[in-house]
Design an enzyme around this catalytic site. Structure first.
Site, mmCIF file in Angstrom:
data_model
loop_
_atom_site.group_PDB
_atom_site.id
_atom_site.type_symbol
_atom_site.label_atom_id
_atom_site.label_comp_id
_atom_site.label_asym_id
_atom_site.label_seq_id
_atom_site.Cartn_x
_atom_site.Cartn_y
_atom_site.Cartn_z
ATOM 1 N N HIS A 83 0.841 -1.202 0.000
ATOM 2 C CA HIS A 83 0.000 0.000 0.000
ATOM 3 C C HIS A 83 0.869 1.242 0.000
ATOM 4 C CE1 HIS A 83 0.608 -0.783 4.308
ATOM 5 N NE2 HIS A 83 0.403 0.493 4.515
ATOM 6 N N HIS A 111 1.415 3.808 2.031
ATOM 7 C CA HIS A 111 2.002 4.478 3.189
ATOM 8 C C HIS A 111 3.524 4.589 3.049
ATOM 9 C CE1 HIS A 111 -1.542 3.947 6.179
ATOM 10 N NE2 HIS A 111 -1.533 5.137 5.626
ATOM 11 N N HIS A 155 5.894 1.857 3.706
ATOM 12 C CA HIS A 155 5.803 0.683 2.841
ATOM 13 C C HIS A 155 6.216 0.975 1.401
ATOM 14 C CE1 HIS A 155 3.734 -2.138 5.602
ATOM 15 N NE2 HIS A 155 3.454 -1.005 6.214
ATOM 16 N N HIS A 160 -6.652 -2.183 5.001
ATOM 17 C CA HIS A 160 -5.948 -1.178 5.800
ATOM 18 C C HIS A 160 -6.211 0.256 5.318
ATOM 19 C CE1 HIS A 160 -2.724 0.530 8.138
ATOM 20 N NE2 HIS A 160 -2.057 0.885 7.064
ATOM 21 N N HIS A 220 -5.111 -1.615 11.759
ATOM 22 C CA HIS A 220 -4.234 -2.774 11.853
ATOM 23 C C HIS A 220 -4.987 -3.837 12.634
ATOM 24 C CE1 HIS A 220 -0.464 -0.935 10.472
ATOM 25 N NE2 HIS A 220 -0.898 0.166 11.040
ATOM 26 N N HIS A 233 6.988 -6.151 11.287
ATOM 27 C CA HIS A 233 6.249 -4.921 11.475
ATOM 28 C C HIS A 233 5.634 -4.859 12.859
ATOM 29 C CE1 HIS A 233 3.421 -1.635 10.604
ATOM 30 N NE2 HIS A 233 4.202 -1.349 9.588
#
Lengths: 741, 701
Positions: free
Chosen positions: B88, B90, B93, B175, B413, B435
């Site tokens: 994704h 973010h 990431h 998410h 999450h 993570h």
């Protein structure tokens, strides 16, 4: 033995009728496509009606009526109830297309083959898949994997790949290899050597000019008419090819700052474009890219006005304009109405962008020379007035009363069952019922007999034989509580149930239907269709340009030769085109080409033998692969052994391997080899079909090089020359083009 | 085709040393977190199996800047990576992707979902603009991002792609918009990488799907470890209550939130709350992110990636068209009078507008700061959760911390309940936790170990650069098809043919069928050479007969000239008085035979005047045998070095400390070392084949 595969066409072979085919794979019956034509001729569906009940799954390939039009009717009338698979756009746009067809037809006739509810319920069971999604079937279809792939013709259009035990059956009709503004080209070419390929011969005889040239001619024709103060009508489909036309016009208008108004007129045009805007994932790379970079949705149309009813068009300012209106067939819909109005003016242009369906008005007008005049039926839905209205209302009242009586009876039965009293006690109510409905008393009696004599439904059941028990009336000491208003005749008080047409906004519409459409559907005024025949002089110009978005004959042939299926089934296309493509493919593609007739079942089970064997570590550790493109290849000599679990396993030979004839693997292209030799400093030239290398040596390829798939696919190369150093050098280079195993 | 996985081992040695092994096909699957190993941030997991290499995610660590924020890329060779999958958009990431694509030797392919790609560009451009680091510390610039856009390919949910034998597809992760969980299948071994995921449906996103197939390894996030989320409606109530009470007391509410993703959810909540509370209408809500405004088009377009709820709403009006929320460009434009609610990025409070507002408001007791999501270790947001007495402002001064700090997690999450049920339903035999902050992760591991106590589930928590190695002995299955398969062979029968591998599937095909079942084709090369020779044909025939077992003479059908067929392969023909021609099908043996014929013919021409003396070659069997023995010995010596004649007539071959005894008569080998035994056996067999004359049957086999 291979997987058993049978193909039975149900409609659409040796002609241009809608598509519908039964493909059964190891006994699992797929109905691939379920099309109908714009006339909605039930006789076309005869073969389907005979097999509908044994169908296990339905696959839809495109969102137009030719591919899915019969779905609501088949689900309702033939007991087709299998799960349906389609891509999201095919599902959504297919639904909208059916709405548009229904609304257009309903406007001009007492269309009763299916209702909006039937459409909704037919589309309810659609499982939506994305491209390249491997969907594993379960139950009866265990082991079968279906996957939709890009077809390129319409948004969401699908080439279906059905796989079982590693054998592929591919259904690819109406594909387009060319990349367009809003669509990517088909990925059909990436499938190599499927066991069976089912494809159409629709375009086998046609040829297309280049896209650039065709686009230019298209806008030129339109602009010439507009500048000559004429109007342009483009009869289009609801949500298919029209998208490409909209983009062409939008882009051209944008680039050239044109101000002529463009109207897109269908019953559902604004919902169509709204949904299309959210289907960017399904469109071409360039559209996705421009969205990623600028966040401009290509279907945010600045120059196109979306209309959902014709009044709005009439309210538009005078002057030349372009109207894209459905249906493409000119049989019904706005396009038909506008055509009737505009045909007599020689300044106007009717521009066809697709071949009309066989037997439709559009097809007639596309003939050469075009007819001077056409007969049209001008039909209109008008509200009932005066006597007619009174008669109608009386009839409605009767129906209502009858329903009330039935409800009464049901209620009575229920009451009886619940409280367990005898029938006599309920008598007053029955009499009451009789009093209300003398006219339909006979039927009422009949029902009563059934109910009274012998059959007492269990108290928990909800009257199994009457589906209409929701009309629960209240009871008091004097019987049913009635609403006096029901018995007063009032025009404006007609409720939904009393309409001739039961319109309901389906849940699937998500309230997205346009107001006008909704008002049409919820129109509660009783109405009838008034028709008048008249002859329209066709004075306007008629032009046909191919914007169908299908591969042309030449490309089809080259794609088929590339895909090189082991067996090929041809469907959909005129007899002439089918026969032509069949002959071509027999010669150049594969020796097994079938073109079955309607309801003729052909067996295309591959005669392939296969067995699985485990490759032991011992064997594999001694194998040296040679890499050739995507493939790696090696020669193995092995000994077969049965493992404990009955599996075959191959081990290295215990004795000396028998010598084998060496195999040269590789594909020698003479032109490439010439280049290669030239690069090595050897003089090369082509002379009389042979390659002259250096002074003495000649190299030839013998046998039919164009033949693919057939037995002659082993290349025969001859190298000749006198004994000299050069000969050995060139032989060395030649060998370097192959892998010797 | 199940595989036994032996105990995973962890080793911290550098991957680079194993580079040579990467190319060799092995049964060892290696997973190495280059980031997000026992930490949160810079997600990056590197995986190799059977010579194929996949990397998941490519993030940065929000607590660091410049090179220090990158995952440990130096541990690997980027050029070996086949596929890079981004879950994704973010920053933790995806943000090191432009660097990785533009500044390293990476040459594989990159995939992400449509929505992720659209937002990725906006987000990173914004990141470049707002990060206040010196030019030389900049990892990449706007141009790098644009160039990276051309290299990124898109994948739709459930779409199966295959690159270089690696098959992969993705599931909804829930998410943020476009978030995906990737399933990778290499030679039948499946690995699921969840990225950040949430199993709870919210206002606009679907819950993460449960994959149809159970993976062999599940690499799963553990952000929330063993914590449990409060039910969504309670969290929403706490959130709106805090805001409501603060503004009714005349305070200001700061919500530091990451610009995209969860912020949209919070805005939906606020907008809805304001609609229901007309008394609040005079209190402005600001959303200080031009970025989010720019992303609206993306949110409006990819409604198909959201849940049914939003799609139904979208039908009526655009739910992302907020009625009570106004955008705020910068702090200069902000008229700070009276109560207000400001949502500002970044969520970490490290810099930017949220920090500016925080510095301004932190001294005031009636103000509130609502931290709505997970905060990374080492950031100011994390610091203030523990409510210290003082904080350091941006200008370096310290100030008392009086602002009310509330931590209400909305970050999507998974919590422990979701993680454990997800894993229970999925039942992966191997679980790798990434993570997650080390302590939290440790607790999660303990709890999962107890939870899966009755199963043979392995749970591993590698640190950054610590490799997890597992072995999957997959059995290779081949499909024999076509002519070769016309009859299924019985036990002990031999099968010979071409073994064709594509990706990880094998086929055994007869050479004639090759073109039918693959895109490869075979060729026959016919060779024809002419040699000057003016002697008698009979001479040639005679000489050939002396050498070859099989020489058949006949006449050519067309021209009637005499021909000889030597060794059933090469045809010698007398074309004219002065020329001979040879033709044959190219084949190593035939080529050799033809060469010898050529030599013989040339010799014959030179020796023309000589009278051929017929002398039967004296055949001395014993001598012959001795010669063969000598050659065999010499060849073995060249292969194995130390080869001696043993006492019992056997050859003693010693390599290092291993000894093998070879019986020359029947080829039997005795040795304690299996490998050596096998090699000697094969070598001897090959030598024997080599020293023997070519059998006439070679061509017909």
């Amino acid at each position: 033995m291979g997987t058993s595969v049978q193909v039975t066409p149900l409609c659409g072979v040796y002609n241009e009728n809608p598509l519908s085919y039964l493909v059964s794979i190891d006994g699992f019956n797929f109905l691939i496509d379920c099309g109908w034509n714009d006339h909605f001729d039930p006789s076309l569906l005869q073969p389907l009606s005979r097999v509908a009940s044994k169908i296990d799954a339905v696959l839809l390939s495109h969102s137009d009526t030719m591919h899915l039009g019969a779905l609501p009717y088949a689900m309702k009338q033939f007991g087709l109830s299998a799960p349906i698979y389609a891509t999201e756009p095919v599902y959504r746009l297919g639904l909208l297309t059916m709405y548009d067809h229904y609304l257009s037809s309903k406007q001009v006739s007492e269309f009763d083959l299916f209702t909006l509810d039937d459409i909704d319920s037919a589309f309810q069971n659609v499982t939506r898949l994305t491209y390249s999604q491997n969907c594993h079937l379960s139950g009866k279809g265990e082991g079968i994997v279906i996957a939709p792939h890009v077809a390129g013709h319409l948004l969401g259009g699908t080439v279906w790949k059905i796989t079982k035990d590693g054998e592929d059956v591919i259904y690819a009709v109406d594909f387009n290899h060319r990349k367009e503004r809003h669509l990517n080209g088909t990925v059909l070419e990436s499938f190599v050597r499927p066991a069976v390929l089912i494809t159409d011969a629709y375009n086998a005889l046609s040829n297309q000019p280049s896209r650039r040239q065709r686009d230019q001619e298209f806008v030129d024709a339109i602009l010439n008419t507009l500048r000559g103060n004429g109007n342009v009508l483009l009869p289009v489909d609801t949500a298919g090819r029209v998208l490409e036309l909209l983009l062409i016009l939008e882009q051209y208008w944008e680039q050239n700052h044109l101000t002529y108004p463009i109207f897109f007129l269908t019953y559902i045009s604004s919902s169509t474009v709204d949904y299309v805007k959210s289907f960017l994932e399904w469109m071409s790379d360039s559209i996705a890219k421009s969205f990623e970079h600028t966040r401009d949705n290509a279907f945010l149309l600045k120059h196109v006005t979306l209309l959902i009813n014709k009044n709005e068009l009439e309210n538009a300012p005078e002057g030349p304009k372009i109207v894209l209106a459905s249906m493409a067939s000119l049989e019904v819909g706005f396009s038909h109405d506008i055509f009737v109005e505009w045909a007599a003016d020689s300044r106007n242009l009717v521009l066809f962008t697709e071949r009309g369906q066989f037997g439709t008005r559009a097809r007639m007008l596309q003939s050469d020379p075009p007819p001077k005049a056409v007969k049209v039926t001008l039909s209109k839905r008008v509200p009932l007035v005066g006597e007619e209205l009174a008669a109608y209302e009386e009839e409605q009242e009767q129906i209502k009363k009858e329903e009330a009586l039935k409800a009464t009876l049901v209620k009575e039965e229920e009451t009886k069952a619940v409280i367990g009293t005898d029938i006599a006690k309920a008598d007053p109510m029955i009499i009451d019922g009789h009093a209300q409905v003398d006219a339909v008393g006979v039927r009422g009696e009949a029902y009563r007999d059934v109910l009274i004599d012998g059959f007492v439904p269990p108290s928990a059941s909800v009257a199994p034989m009457f589906p209409f028990c929701d009309n629960s009336s209240e009871w008091d000491d004097f019987g049913e509580v009635i609403n006096p208003d029901d018995y007063v005749i009032k025009d404006e008080d007609m409720d939904m149930g009393s309409m001739p047409i039961v319109f309901q906004v389906g849940g699937d519409l998500d309230g997205k239907l346009d107001e006008g459409t909704a008002s049409l559907m919820l129109d509660t005024t009783p109405s009838k269709v008034v028709s008048s025949e008249l002859t329209v002089q066709v004075k306007c110009s008629l032009v046909y340009m191919d914007f169908e978005g299908r591969s042309d004959g030449r490309s089809i042939k080259s794609i088929l030769a590339h895909v090189a299926p082991l067996k090929l089934v041809l469907v959909h296309g005129s007899a002439e085109a089918t026969e032509h493509l069949k002959q071509h493919c027999l010669k150049h593609v594969c020796p097994h080409v079938y073109a079955p007739q309607i309801e003729e079942t052909i067996d295309v089970t591959s005669d392939l033998c296969a067995y699985k064997v485990q490759l032991s570590e011992k064997l594999m550790s001694n194998v040296l692969f040679k890499k050739l493109g995507d493939y790696e290849i090696a020669w193995i000599d092995s000994e077969v052994e049965k493992t404990e679990s009955g599996m075959l396993s191959s081990l290295p030979l215990s004795t000396t391997a028998p010598p084998h004839k060496s195999v040269l693997v590789g594909d020698l292209k003479m032109a490439d080899f010439k280049q290669f030799l030239a690069g090595k400093g050897i003089q090369v030239e082509f002379a009389g079909g042979a390659l002259r290398c250096g002074e003495y040596v000649t190299l030839r390829k013998v046998g039919d090089a164009s033949q693919k798939g057939g037995a002659a696919a082993i290349q025969q190369i001859v190298i000749e020359g006198p004994l000299c150093e050069e000969y050995y050098k060139i032989r060395e280079y030649l060998y370097s083009q192959f892998y010797s195993l | 085709m199940k595989m036994a996985s032996t105990g995973p081992q962890q080793s911290s040695s550098s991957l680079k040393r194993r580079d040579s092994m990467v190319t060799r096909e092995s049964d060892q699957l290696t997973i190495t977190p280059l980031g997000a190993g026992s930490e949160v941030g810079r997600s990056c997991v590197f995986m190799t199996f059977k010579g194929k290499t996949v990397m998941f995610d490519c993030g940065i660590h929000p607590a660091f800047s410049g090179m220090a924020a990158l995952p440990y890329f130096d541990e690997i060779d980027p050029s070996t990576i086949d596929v890079l999958l981004i879950t994704h958009f973010h920053l933790d990431h995806a943000a090191s992707l432009p660097y990785f694509l533009e500044k390293t030797t990476f040459k594989g392919r990159v995939f992400m979902t449509h929505a992720t790609k659209a937002i990725y560009k906006l987000l990173l451009s914004d990141y470049v603009k707002v990060s206040k680091v010196s030019v030389e510390d900049m990892l990449f610039d706007e141009q790098d991002i644009l160039r990276s856009m051309d290299k990124i390919e898109v994948i739709d949910f459930h779409q199966t792609l295959e690159v270089n034998g690696i098959r992969f597809w993705c599931y909804t992760a829930g998410h943020v918009l476009g978030a995906a969980m990737f399933m990778v299948d290499i030679a039948g071994v499946r690995v699921l990488y969840t990225g950040d995921y949430s199993r709870e449906e919210d206002r606009h996103l679907r819950a993460a799907e449960l994959p149809q197939f159970s993976p062999d390894i599940c690499i799963i996030e553990s952000t929330y470890g063993v914590q449990l989320h409060q039910p969504r409606h309670i969290r929403e109530k706490r959130f709106t209550d805090v805001i409501h009470s603060t503004i009714s007391q005349g305070g200001r509410v700061l919500i530091p939130a990451f610009a995209l993703g969860r912020a949209q959810e919070l805005l939906l909540i606020l907008d809805e709350y304001w609609s229901n509370h007309p008394e609040l209408h005079n209190v402005p809500i600001y959303y200080a992110s031009p970025l989010a405004k720019r992303c609206m088009a993306v949110y409006q377009t990819y409604i198909n990636a959201m849940n049914e709820r939003i799609r139904t709403q979208f039908a009526n009006s655009n739910p992302f068209d907020f009625k009570h929320i106004s955008p705020l460009k910068s702090i200069e434009e902000f008229n700070d009078v009276g109560p207000s609610v400001v949502m500002a990025s970044p969520g970490s409070l490290q810099s930017g507008l949220s920090r500016q507002l925080f510095d301004k408001w932190c001294g005031e007791k009636k103000n509130a700061c609502v931290i709505p999501g997970y905060v990374v270790e080492g950031t100011l947001a994390k610091t203030i959760i523990n409510e210290p007495k003082e904080v350091t402002l941006m200008n370096g001064l310290t100030a008392p911390l009086n602002i009310q700090v509330h931590y209400i997690s909305f970050s999507a999450h998974a919590d422990y309940a979701q993680t454990s049920t997800f894993l229970e339903e999925l039942m992966p035999p191997n679980i790798i936790l990434v993570h997650g902050e080390a302590n939290e992760m440790g607790r999660l591991k303990q709890k999962l170990v107890t939870f899966f106590a009755d199963r043979n589930t392995k749970i591993i928590t590698p640190k950054n650069c610590q490799s997890v190695e597992m072995h999957f002995n997959s059995e290779k299955m081949a499909k024999t098809i076509g002519k070769l398969a016309e009859r299924t062979p019985e036990e002990g029968e031999s099968v010979s043919g071409l073994l064709v591998r594509k990706g990880f599937s094998y086929q055994i095909i007869a050479p004639d069928d090759l073109h039918v079942f693959s895109q490869l084709s075979t060729a026959n090369v016919t060779q024809r050479i002419t040699i000057p020779y003016s002697g008698a044909f009979g001479v040639i025939k005679h000489r050939l007969k002396q050498i070859y077992e099989s020489v058949e003479s006949s006449t050519d059908d067309e021209s009637g000239v005499p021909t000889l067929r030597v060794h059933e392969q090469v045809t010698v023909k007398q074309d004219s008085e002065n020329h001979l021609s040879l033709h044959w099908q190219a084949d190593p043996i035939s080529d050799m035979v033809s060469d010898s014929i050529v030599a013989l013919v040339l010799n014959a021409s030179r020796e023309m005047p000589k009278v051929v003396v017929e002398t039967e070659p004296v055949k001395d069997e014993a001598e012959e045998k001795k010669k063969v023995e000598k050659i065999v010995h010499a060849l073995l010596v060249s292969l194995f070095g130390n080869v001696k004649y043993g006492e019992d007539g056997r050859l003693v071959i010693s390599v290092d400390d291993n000894v093998a005894y070879l019986d020359k008569l029947n080829g039997e080998v005795e040795s304690e070392n299996e490998g050596l035994k096998e090699r000697v056996k094969v070598a001897f067999r090959r030598i024997q084949t080599a020293v023997k004359p070519i059998p006439a049957s070679a061509a017909t086999a």
